[in-house]
Write a protein that holds these residues in place. Sequence first.
Motif, short mmCIF file in Angstrom:
data_model
loop_
_atom_site.label_atom_id
_atom_site.label_comp_id
_atom_site.label_asym_id
_atom_site.label_seq_id
_atom_site.Cartn_x
_atom_site.Cartn_y
_atom_site.Cartn_z
N GLN A 137 86.13 45.10 28.76
CA GLN A 137 87.06 44.83 30.10
C GLN A 137 87.13 46.69 31.12
O GLN A 137 87.73 47.31 30.09
CB GLN A 137 88.60 44.04 29.88
CG GLN A 137 89.48 45.05 28.86
CD GLN A 137 89.34 44.91 27.63
OE1 GLN A 137 88.29 43.15 27.06
NE2 GLN A 137 89.60 45.52 26.79
N ALA A 162 96.73 47.06 18.56
CA ALA A 162 96.24 47.19 19.91
C ALA A 162 96.07 48.87 19.94
O ALA A 162 94.64 49.34 20.37
CB ALA A 162 96.25 46.55 20.83
N VAL A 198 91.93 53.97 30.94
CA VAL A 198 90.76 54.25 29.78
C VAL A 198 91.42 53.24 28.29
O VAL A 198 90.75 52.85 28.47
CB VAL A 198 90.81 55.29 29.99
CG1 VAL A 198 89.92 56.13 28.78
CG2 VAL A 198 89.89 56.16 30.98
N LEU A 199 92.46 53.54 28.54
CA LEU A 199 92.57 52.83 27.15
C LEU A 199 92.38 52.23 27.23
O LEU A 199 91.79 51.74 25.77
CB LEU A 199 93.67 54.31 26.67
CG LEU A 199 94.47 55.71 26.38
CD1 LEU A 199 95.89 55.73 25.38
CD2 LEU A 199 93.35 56.20 25.56
N PRO A 200 93.09 50.71 27.70
CA PRO A 200 92.86 49.42 27.43
C PRO A 200 91.28 48.97 27.49
O PRO A 200 90.64 47.81 27.23
CB PRO A 200 93.65 49.11 27.95
CG PRO A 200 94.58 49.71 28.57
CD PRO A 200 94.06 50.99 28.46
N SER A 201 90.83 49.72 28.50
CA SER A 201 89.42 49.54 28.62
C SER A 201 88.60 49.47 27.91
O SER A 201 88.48 50.74 26.40
CB SER A 201 88.81 50.49 29.34
OG SER A 201 89.80 49.61 30.96
N LEU A 202 87.76 48.94 27.65
CA LEU A 202 86.88 48.98 27.33
C LEU A 202 85.00 48.72 27.70
O LEU A 202 84.67 47.18 27.73
CB LEU A 202 86.95 47.43 25.52
CG LEU A 202 86.12 47.36 24.26
CD1 LEU A 202 86.10 48.36 23.63
CD2 LEU A 202 86.44 45.99 23.42
N PHE A 234 92.21 40.50 20.59
CA PHE A 234 90.39 41.26 21.60
C PHE A 234 90.46 42.85 21.87
O PHE A 234 91.57 43.73 22.20
CB PHE A 234 90.23 40.37 23.27
CG PHE A 234 90.79 40.73 23.74
CD1 PHE A 234 91.95 40.05 24.80
CD2 PHE A 234 90.51 41.91 24.83
CE1 PHE A 234 92.56 40.36 26.01
CE2 PHE A 234 91.06 42.16 25.85
CZ PHE A 234 91.86 41.32 26.81
N ALA A 242 92.98 50.89 18.53
CA ALA A 242 91.94 50.24 18.33
C ALA A 242 92.11 50.98 20.31
O ALA A 242 90.57 51.74 20.70
CB ALA A 242 91.09 49.09 19.68
N TYR A 243 93.20 51.07 21.01
CA TYR A 243 93.16 52.29 22.30
C TYR A 243 92.46 53.36 22.27
O TYR A 243 92.06 53.69 22.97
CB TYR A 243 93.92 52.00 22.97
CG TYR A 243 94.61 50.52 23.58
CD1 TYR A 243 93.96 49.56 23.02
CD2 TYR A 243 96.39 50.27 23.72
CE1 TYR A 243 94.44 48.07 24.36
CE2 TYR A 243 96.02 48.77 24.03
CZ TYR A 243 95.33 48.41 24.02
OH TYR A 243 95.38 46.22 24.91
N ALA A 244 93.14 54.07 20.74
CA ALA A 244 92.50 55.23 20.93
C ALA A 244 91.51 55.28 19.99
O ALA A 244 91.54 56.62 19.42
CB ALA A 244 94.35 56.66 20.19
N ARG A 245 90.52 54.93 19.00
CA ARG A 245 90.11 54.36 18.83
C ARG A 245 90.13 55.07 18.09
O ARG A 245 89.20 55.21 17.21
CB ARG A 245 88.46 55.47 19.47
CG ARG A 245 88.12 54.39 21.29
CD ARG A 245 88.44 53.62 21.55
NE ARG A 245 88.01 52.80 22.50
CZ ARG A 245 88.20 52.32 23.87
NH1 ARG A 245 90.18 51.99 23.65
NH2 ARG A 245 87.77 51.76 24.81
#
Lengths: 487, 587
Positions: free
Chosen positions: A326, B417, A344-348, B234, B420-423
């Motif tokens: 998203q 989450a 950017v961070l929550p995008s994937l 997700f 994950a946002y910070a990879r």
Amino acid sequence: MKVEYKAVSDIAGPLLFVEGVSGVKYGELCSIILPDGEVRTGKVLEVHQDKAMIQVFEGTRGIDIPESTIVFHGKTIELPLSPDILGRVFDGLGKTIDGKPPILPDKRADINGSPINPYAREYPDEFIQTGISTIDGLNPLVRGQKLPFFSGSGLPHNRLAAQVARQARVLGTEEEFSVVFAAMGITFEEAEFFHSDFERTGALERVVMFLNLANDPTIERLSTPRAALTAAEYLAFDLEMHVLVILTDMTNYCEALREISAARKEVPGRRGYPGYLYTDLASVYERAGRIKNRKGSITLMPVLSMPEDDKTHPIPDLTGYITEGQIIFSRSLERKGVSPPIDVLPSLSRLKDKGIGEGKTREDHADLYNQLYAVYSKGKEAAELAVILGEAALTDIDKIYLKFVDAFEEEYVSQGEYENRSIEETLELGWKLLSMLPKRELKRVRDEFIDKYYSRYRKEASGEGGDLKNPIASDRLEKKETKKKER
Amino acid sequence: MKNGRIIRVSGPLIEACEMKGARMFDVVKVGEEHLLGEIIGLDRDKASIQVYEETEGIGVGEPVYLTGEPLSVTLGPGLIESIYDGIQRPLKIIQEEVGDFITRGVSANALDPEKKWEFIPEKKKGDRISGGDILGRVKETVLVEHRVMVPPGVEGVLKEIKKGKYTIKDTIAVIKSKNGKEEKIQMEQRWPVRKPRPIKRRLPPTEPLFTGQRIIDTFFPIARGGTACIPGPFGSGKTVMQHQLAKWTEAEIVVYIGCGERGNEMTDVLNEFPRLKDPKSGEPLMKRIVLLANTSNMPVAAREASIYTGITIAEYFRDMGYSIALMADSTSRWAEALREISGRLEEMPGEEGYPAYLGSNVAQFYERAGKVECIGEPDREGAISVIGAVSPPGGDLSDPVVQNTLRVVKVFWSLKAELAYARHFPAIDWLTSYSLYLDNIRDYFDREIAEDFIKLEQEAMRLLEEEAELQEMVRLVGIDAISSKERRILLVSRMLREDYLHQNAMHEIDTYTSMKKQYLMLKNIINFYHEAEEIDADIKSLENLDILTDIARMKYVEEEKKEKLVELYEAISKAISGVTAKREEEQ
Ligand SMILES: Nc1ncnc2c1ncn2[C@@H]1O[C@H](COP(=O)(O)OP(=O)(O)O)[C@@H](O)[C@H]1O
Ligand SMILES: [Mg+2]
């Protein structure tokens, strides 16, 4: 086989109940003929003994119980298809509305489609250059992917979608995408914006439009994306084209579904949306993809506005559970003047990994985006800390991270609506920004790439922490200072 | 076949009357097209049926045929490397027969009825045999030896047993039972999916099931025969983790159920697994896997059935004495299928519209995991470890599916989450996750990995917990206000997070870490900490040590060269002793 009845017994919202029927099939198409000759389209949602429940796409207003006639057609809703659909405009049920003659079909296809056999799928791995850094560099799109925009009302999602449609190319091919555009409940102006953009760029003859605008019947929004995807499947898998499908706005679609569910008195799920919203959305989104031994592809870009900008609202939430990533728009970035305001961070992009790298984009691409993500996210943490304690309380290294955030949003995220950056430019920009940081902070990048790319922008001074001497960082500092003064 | 008549069609649910003689959970064929369905409710002669295929075009009055058999799977050689839908229809054959899109009414054999397998008997004429006994062997793939068993319930004396090449339908043995009746045995057998296969007895799980994933094996291990769940919003990494486990888990057979999720994720498995090599045998990972794919756009009732189909196949291999790892991605989609059918049955809804029996269904499913003593001769143990992904709305852990799952599983890998946002992957939150197997498997670690492993693990966890508190403090008072001892804790815990817990599934080396390598890596980091503590090392000097880069790159050291990490241990001690010197110089 057509059977006619004059047997409407009840009306509830968009639903019609008929009695005394026989042989009616679940899911079949019917026509409702009003006394004045008007014909509406319906679909059977349930049959029970001699009763049938019908969803009327154009709405039930004005339907007269004793006087209306129902004709059952014994088949489902079908879309007439031929290569001539390109350049044409249809309504949400697939009827032409551009004043030109109807389509002489080569074939007709059920708008519900059938599931692609997972075994028949070809994994999407061909990088699409959209010319937009936050997509190409950080959330790469590949041919056959479904990548939605999660936006909010008033944010520039439509402009970005149009920019993608304009600029999208697969590297090394000159092939252009055909576009299937479906509008659900958006305004005339919004639809017109796309139309004139397609027209201006000469794309119109590669575009098929399905329009259900804000003042069109709401229930027709349920068939609009299905008709659009049926056209896309035809273009992609029969005519071997690469198709980009834009569906905007899926939130309006979901609301129509909720309306039906409420009229059926179903047990509501979260926020009144039906429990099967996930499955229903999947039956739309999963039609994107590639198929082994077939040339074409369907790349899907649904746009949805998040009610109250809430990502956990069932519509974005369930969409994100189905789509392959998203792109998220942020109101606070928009306020900050970052445009496009992509968070950017929550995008994937979930399919990026096999679409990038050597021979596709560049060898360092994966390490680079991992590093940019890590640094940006650490920078955001530092920014939070700075808000609480003041910048002075940060460590030296955190101060650099903080500067990175500004530079990144200003140079990397921000870009013009007509600025088409090559993937090379995007990657180099990433390294240039990373060079603000000392080498040992870059743990996600292989040594060889540090030597090859990072060193171009930064000569490490004896591994010491003399970070502010970094030419680019200090260059940026000056820029910032002058900017501040200008204000 | 007896038949009834359809009186109602509502999506995947059909009601039929004149169904005398029908039994709960029996399979029926619906309509002129003979769509497959299952009876899920009976009220006198009226039956509610969930249909495993799209019901569009079906109408009132059409026939329903009883088959008299419950929903069952076909078991025998040929399961490995197959890809099935939720009711064990082979997707490859379906594609060959009807093309790239799944149309309905297609039926195909789950196992190739023509393929010949070399059967090598283990028993001989005259042997007394009973259910579960291993009759003989078939080499199914390079990695899997298929043990052909006497079906549960069968007993008698072997009158005949054949060696040679046979199909699964050929008779390979004849048994004379007590009452003198003769029974022919084939390699193929059937078993109803909703009924657990019999076992001798359950055993407590006492060994860890290593996965090659550092955060799991070191901090939150699952036991062989254990259960675990991965809930998360997700994009937090549920599927990648399930794929990682399917790839690297030390199980002999993997059953992977794609339950109501993406089609491309199954394609990914089909592409990747034949190319990846099992770290132990060097053979392609595909040679040990059975795949079930009932993706989100495929019929919802078959999604409900898919996890039972999967676990029954797992039980069959368990009965051969194997260790099986079963992944279900995602159990939430299964629960939603249950909810949808329940809604159409107009049952009383419970929490969030889920039926009241959600909890017991979840529990029954996970109960089929476990380490067991198998029935039959020779004595053997088998195990099924079950790992379920859960996809709560908005990532909210109060979701009924999460809660009901946590009630039964023993390991909780909580995905966050923000990580994950910070990879930061795997995005498993080290502060809230847990494993309840630690006590059972502690001995194993001491014995097989290293005596000080648990100690290192505990110390690392303590540092990470202290880090969380310190970070809170820093947020309030700033970094300069905390002591240098505390700053060292921050430095080392950052090392633990970034250089140990963080593990990139897409990196060719980092994707899998052996226990030996995990031990060496952890030991080095903790050594760094101890050495620095010992001399009360100056934080600035520590931060500038070049050795930090070597520590960060430990994960990229190839398994074959892991001895390098032993050398690094010495180098760390040496580098830190240099720090003292520096400090003294400064003073
Ligand atoms: N261990 C990992 N290593 C590297 N990347 C990962 C890892 N786990 C997740 N990711 C990234 O996160 C994305 C989403 O992960 P996925 O498992 O599909 O999430 P979920 O199933 O929870 O929605 C993946 O496409 C991948 O890019
Ligand atoms: Mg997933």
